[in-house]
Design a protein around this motif. Structure first.
Motif, PDB file in Angstrom:
ATOM      1  N   GLN A 138      -5.977 -12.948  10.107  1.00  0.00           N
ATOM      2  CA  GLN A 138      -4.720 -13.040  10.852  1.00  0.00           C
ATOM      3  C   GLN A 138      -3.488 -12.890   9.974  1.00  0.00           C
ATOM      4  O   GLN A 138      -2.393 -13.276  10.365  1.00  0.00           O
ATOM      5  CB  GLN A 138      -4.684 -14.358  11.620  1.00  0.00           C
ATOM      6  N   HIS A 139      -3.698 -12.339   8.776  1.00  0.00           N
ATOM      7  CA  HIS A 139      -2.529 -12.057   7.940  1.00  0.00           C
ATOM      8  C   HIS A 139      -1.652 -11.044   8.668  1.00  0.00           C
ATOM      9  O   HIS A 139      -2.154 -10.119   9.315  1.00  0.00           O
ATOM     10  CB  HIS A 139      -2.965 -11.496   6.583  1.00  0.00           C
ATOM     11  N   SER A 140      -0.306 -11.248   8.529  1.00  0.00           N
ATOM     12  CA  SER A 140       0.625 -10.490   9.368  1.00  0.00           C
ATOM     13  C   SER A 140       0.516  -8.972   9.223  1.00  0.00           C
ATOM     14  O   SER A 140       0.666  -8.232  10.189  1.00  0.00           O
ATOM     15  CB  SER A 140       2.055 -10.948   9.090  1.00  0.00           C
ATOM     16  N   GLU A 141       0.216  -8.486   7.983  1.00  0.00           N
ATOM     17  CA  GLU A 141       0.166  -7.024   7.835  1.00  0.00           C
ATOM     18  C   GLU A 141      -1.041  -6.436   8.558  1.00  0.00           C
ATOM     19  O   GLU A 141      -0.996  -5.310   9.045  1.00  0.00           O
ATOM     20  CB  GLU A 141       0.226  -6.583   6.371  1.00  0.00           C
ATOM     21  N   LYS A 142      -2.139  -7.234   8.647  1.00  0.00           N
ATOM     22  CA  LYS A 142      -3.310  -6.728   9.380  1.00  0.00           C
ATOM     23  C   LYS A 142      -2.971  -6.624  10.863  1.00  0.00           C
ATOM     24  O   LYS A 142      -3.275  -5.630  11.520  1.00  0.00           O
ATOM     25  CB  LYS A 142      -4.508  -7.659   9.179  1.00  0.00           C
ATOM     26  N   LEU A 143      -2.308  -7.663  11.392  1.00  0.00           N
ATOM     27  CA  LEU A 143      -1.931  -7.649  12.816  1.00  0.00           C
ATOM     28  C   LEU A 143      -1.024  -6.448  13.111  1.00  0.00           C
ATOM     29  O   LEU A 143      -1.209  -5.742  14.099  1.00  0.00           O
ATOM     30  CB  LEU A 143      -1.195  -8.945  13.193  1.00  0.00           C
ATOM     31  N   VAL A 188       1.923  -8.207  -0.809  1.00  0.00           N
ATOM     32  CA  VAL A 188       0.663  -8.022  -0.071  1.00  0.00           C
ATOM     33  C   VAL A 188      -0.449  -8.740  -0.836  1.00  0.00           C
ATOM     34  O   VAL A 188      -0.517  -8.643  -2.060  1.00  0.00           O
ATOM     35  CB  VAL A 188       0.306  -6.519   0.020  1.00  0.00           C
ATOM     36  N   CYS A 189      -1.323  -9.475  -0.115  1.00  0.00           N
ATOM     37  CA  CYS A 189      -2.392 -10.177  -0.833  1.00  0.00           C
ATOM     38  C   CYS A 189      -3.524  -9.205  -1.168  1.00  0.00           C
ATOM     39  O   CYS A 189      -3.616  -8.110  -0.604  1.00  0.00           O
ATOM     40  CB  CYS A 189      -2.894 -11.380  -0.042  1.00  0.00           C
ATOM     41  N   GLU A 190      -4.409  -9.638  -2.083  1.00  0.00           N
ATOM     42  CA  GLU A 190      -5.484  -8.752  -2.539  1.00  0.00           C
ATOM     43  C   GLU A 190      -6.404  -8.328  -1.407  1.00  0.00           C
ATOM     44  O   GLU A 190      -6.871  -7.199  -1.354  1.00  0.00           O
ATOM     45  CB  GLU A 190      -6.302  -9.437  -3.635  1.00  0.00           C
ATOM     46  N   ASP A 191      -6.675  -9.263  -0.492  1.00  0.00           N
ATOM     47  CA  ASP A 191      -7.593  -8.905   0.588  1.00  0.00           C
ATOM     48  C   ASP A 191      -6.976  -7.869   1.520  1.00  0.00           C
ATOM     49  O   ASP A 191      -7.628  -6.908   1.910  1.00  0.00           O
ATOM     50  CB  ASP A 191      -7.996 -10.143   1.396  1.00  0.00           C
ATOM     51  N   CYS A 192      -5.701  -8.071   1.879  1.00  0.00           N
ATOM     52  CA  CYS A 192      -5.046  -7.096   2.761  1.00  0.00           C
ATOM     53  C   CYS A 192      -4.993  -5.740   2.069  1.00  0.00           C
ATOM     54  O   CYS A 192      -5.162  -4.702   2.701  1.00  0.00           O
ATOM     55  CB  CYS A 192      -3.644  -7.552   3.132  1.00  0.00           C
ATOM     56  N   HIS A 193      -4.750  -5.747   0.760  1.00  0.00           N
ATOM     57  CA  HIS A 193      -4.672  -4.495   0.023  1.00  0.00           C
ATOM     58  C   HIS A 193      -5.997  -3.743   0.128  1.00  0.00           C
ATOM     59  O   HIS A 193      -6.023  -2.541   0.427  1.00  0.00           O
ATOM     60  CB  HIS A 193      -4.310  -4.784  -1.442  1.00  0.00           C
TER      61      HIS A 193
HETATM   62 ZN    ZN Z   1      -3.168 -10.684   3.235  1.00  0.00          ZN
END
Ligand code: ZN
Ligand code: ZN
Length: 593
Positions: A524-529, A552-557
């Motif tokens: 539910q990180h905002s960039e994924k949404l 941006v966090c590592e996972d979203c990246h």
């Molecule tokens: Zn993230």
């Protein structure tokens, strides 16, 4: 002084004009002090020459201050001159020259001697106040304008709006603006829009511009620049492109200022290619154009191109300035080019005589810290000739997180908590560093410290513009009207992502919670949404552009790289520091960010 005095006596004014310039005539027009003026005055009396032959504006400028003011007043009375006109000339040169503060003092002196200011007087003092961002005196002059009954003077009203707007008092500016009987396209609107854009109220600037359009008024060059600045800030590409079209149609294609602002707008909206096109087509470029393009390439991770452009600029004979070097050092730090960075930093002062500013030191600390040279970064900070600020220590702290150095992270946080006590970011980074090392007691201690100091965690948000409407997403947000559809699309996408090798990196969720909960949190990180919303709402193949307030966090990246493959979309993310352009499974940052 003795010399000019004797010259004055050898060649009196009534003598036959000599072929060579008469030195006394020179003094008559070029006296530079009340003392010299008194000599000329005495001479005129002696030779029975009329006092009116004195250049009265010079009398004013020489006698504007100290006790000579009344002397000038006396001369004006004797020659029966319209006194305020001469003081105005003097005010104007102060207001527009190097000493706007003198214009303000002179204004008060005029009031003290009961010399009634006119609309010109007010306009010059207002100009001085604007230049000095002196709102306190500006308000007093505004009061005089009202008192003198000059409210209907459009020119003055525009200056007042400009003054308030540039001093950040947008509310008052708006009030004055709304009260104006007729609105002048050229200055009113532009002052307001420019004022909004300048103090970071980009949304208001854009809204007012749309209002101006609705009123059927065409923007001029200055308005175009102001709106483009606001578009750049908001990442509003749709309006930015529209303004670009308009400016071409209005004949601003070759206008250097407009082109420079367009470069910046396209860079900040993530359209590097458009920025390059504008730059390439410019017939004439200033240092601002070069610096904007170099900074743009650097922010988009094209360090090699940024440095190549810098060399081209030098070969063209353009001298870099302090801003150019910020772009160059950014390019080096974003790509981990430590040796090149060192070289450019040294060359800046040695070859171009530019004294490094705090921003340059910040870039260098960032360069060393990212590359893992934490000790060197620390020594560099200790040896800085100017006091390090939050950005400098923040850069070290960022490096400490990546390279897991708890000791230096603690030192950096110690300084940061003094310099910027309410910024949550630093405490969060430190607590994350502790959490990664499994030091949960320290995590709890930092969290408690934040609570005690009243530091609030800034929620991460991402925004995406679809059909001219900005949609904002906050982490864990389920208030969006399409939340159900977003979560269903995400579930399907996730299956395909996992087939391509995506493994959720729960280590970035540093809360003490169960693994499956962590995953849910991560999804539910905002960039994924925002990206999922973009996939739903835009036609296949369109570039998805996201703006994010934090890093941006590592996972979203990692997730966005895979999404760019499974959805065959290009995804451009503008985060707090730079751009990430995800395409075919790769990011333009080369995973170094
Ligand atoms: Zn993230
Ligand atoms: Zn990236």
């Amino acid at each position: 002084m003795i010399c000019s005095l004797s010259l004055l006596h050898v060649s009196p004014l009534h003598h036959r004009p000599s072929p060579t310039p008469n030195p006394s005539t020179h003094l008559l027009h070029n006296f530079t002090s009340p003392f010299e003026l008194k000599q000329v005055h005495a001479h005129l009396l002696k030779t029975n020459s009329p006092l009116s032959s004195l250049p009265l504006s010079r009398v004013a400028s020489v006698c504007a201050f100290n006790s000579s003011f009344s002397y000038a007043k006396l001369i004006f009375e004797l020659v029966d001159a319209s006194e305020v006109t001469h003081w105005n000339t003097c005010l104007r040169s102060f207001a527009e020259g190097d000493s706007p503060a003198d214009a303000i003092s002179l204004f008060y002196r005029l009031r003290e001697f009961d010399i009634c200011p006119d609309n010109y007087t007010c306009s010059f003092v207002l100009k001085a106040c604007s230049r000095l961002l002196d709102i306190r005196n500006g308000k007093i002059v505004h009061g005089y304008v009202e008192k003198l009954g000059l409210q209907s003077n459009m020119f003055l009203q525009n200056m007042i709006v400009h003054l308030y707007a540039s001093c950040g008092e947008i509310g008052v500016a708006r009030k004055v603006f709304d009260k104006m009987p007729q609105r002048d396209v050229i200055t009113s609107w532009t002052s307001m829009i420019g004022g909004y854009a300048q103090c970071g109220k980009s949304k208001e600037a854009i809204d007012l511009f749309l209002e101006m359009e609705d009123a059927g008024l065409l923007p001029n060059e200055v308005t175009v620049v102001a709106v483009l600045v606001a578009c750049a800030d908001m990442g509003n590409l749709v309006l930015g492109r529209r303004i670009h079209d308009f400016s071409n149609r209005s004949g601003y294609e070759k206008n250097i200022r407009v082109c420079n602002t367009l470069i910046d707008m396209y860079v900040k909206c993530g359209c590097l290619e458009d920025a390059c096109r504008i730059f390439d087509n410019m017939e004439e470029r200033t240092i601002v154009s070069w610096s904007a393009m170099i900074a743009g390439l650097a922010a988009h991770g094209q360090a090699g191109d940024a440095l190549a452009l810098f060399n081209k600029m030098i070969n063209t004979g353009v001298k870099p300035n302090a801003v150019t070097f910020i772009g160059i050092l950014h390019a080096c730090s974003h790509m981990g080019m430590v040796e090149k960075g060192r070289k450019y930093f040294a060359s800046m002062t040695r070859d171009y005589g530019i004294v490094p500013r705090i921003e340059h030191y910040g870039c260098m600390v960032d360069l060393f810290s990212r590359a893992g040279l934490l000790q060197e970064a620390h020594e560099f900070i200790m040896n800085m000739p100017i006091a390090p600020n939050g950005v400098v220590w923040g850069a070290l702290l960022g490096g400490c997180k990546v390279h897991k150095n708890i000791k230096l992270a603690e030192e950096a946080t110690r300084h940061l908590s003094k310099l910027d006590p309410l910024n949550d970011g630093y405490y969060v980074v430190l607590s994350n560093i502790y959490a990664e090392a499994g030091r949960w007691e320290d995590v709890a201690r930092v969290r408690k410290l934040m609570r005690d100091r009243g530091v609030k965690k800034t929620p991460g948000w991402s925004s995406i513009m679809v059909e001219g409407v900005v949609h904002n997403f906050v982490a864990g947000d389920d208030t969006h009207p399409q939340t159900e559809e977003i979560s269903q699309t995400w579930e399907k996408l996730l299956q395909r992502m996992k087939l391509k090798g995506y493994v959720p990196n729960t280590s970035v969720v540093l809360l003490d919670m169960e693994e499956d909960q962590k995953e849910k949190f991560l999804y539910q990180h905002s960039e994924k949404l925002a990206v999922v919303f973009g996939l739903i709402k835009t036609t296949p193949g369109t570039v998805i552009r996201i703006m994010k307030n934090l890093r941006v966090c590592e996972d979203c990246h990692a997730a966005l790289k895979i999404i760019s493959v499974v959805s065959t979309r290009e995804i451009v993310v503008r985060d707090r520091n730079r751009f990430h352009c995800f395409k075919n499974g790769y990011c333009s940052c080369g995973d170094y960010w």
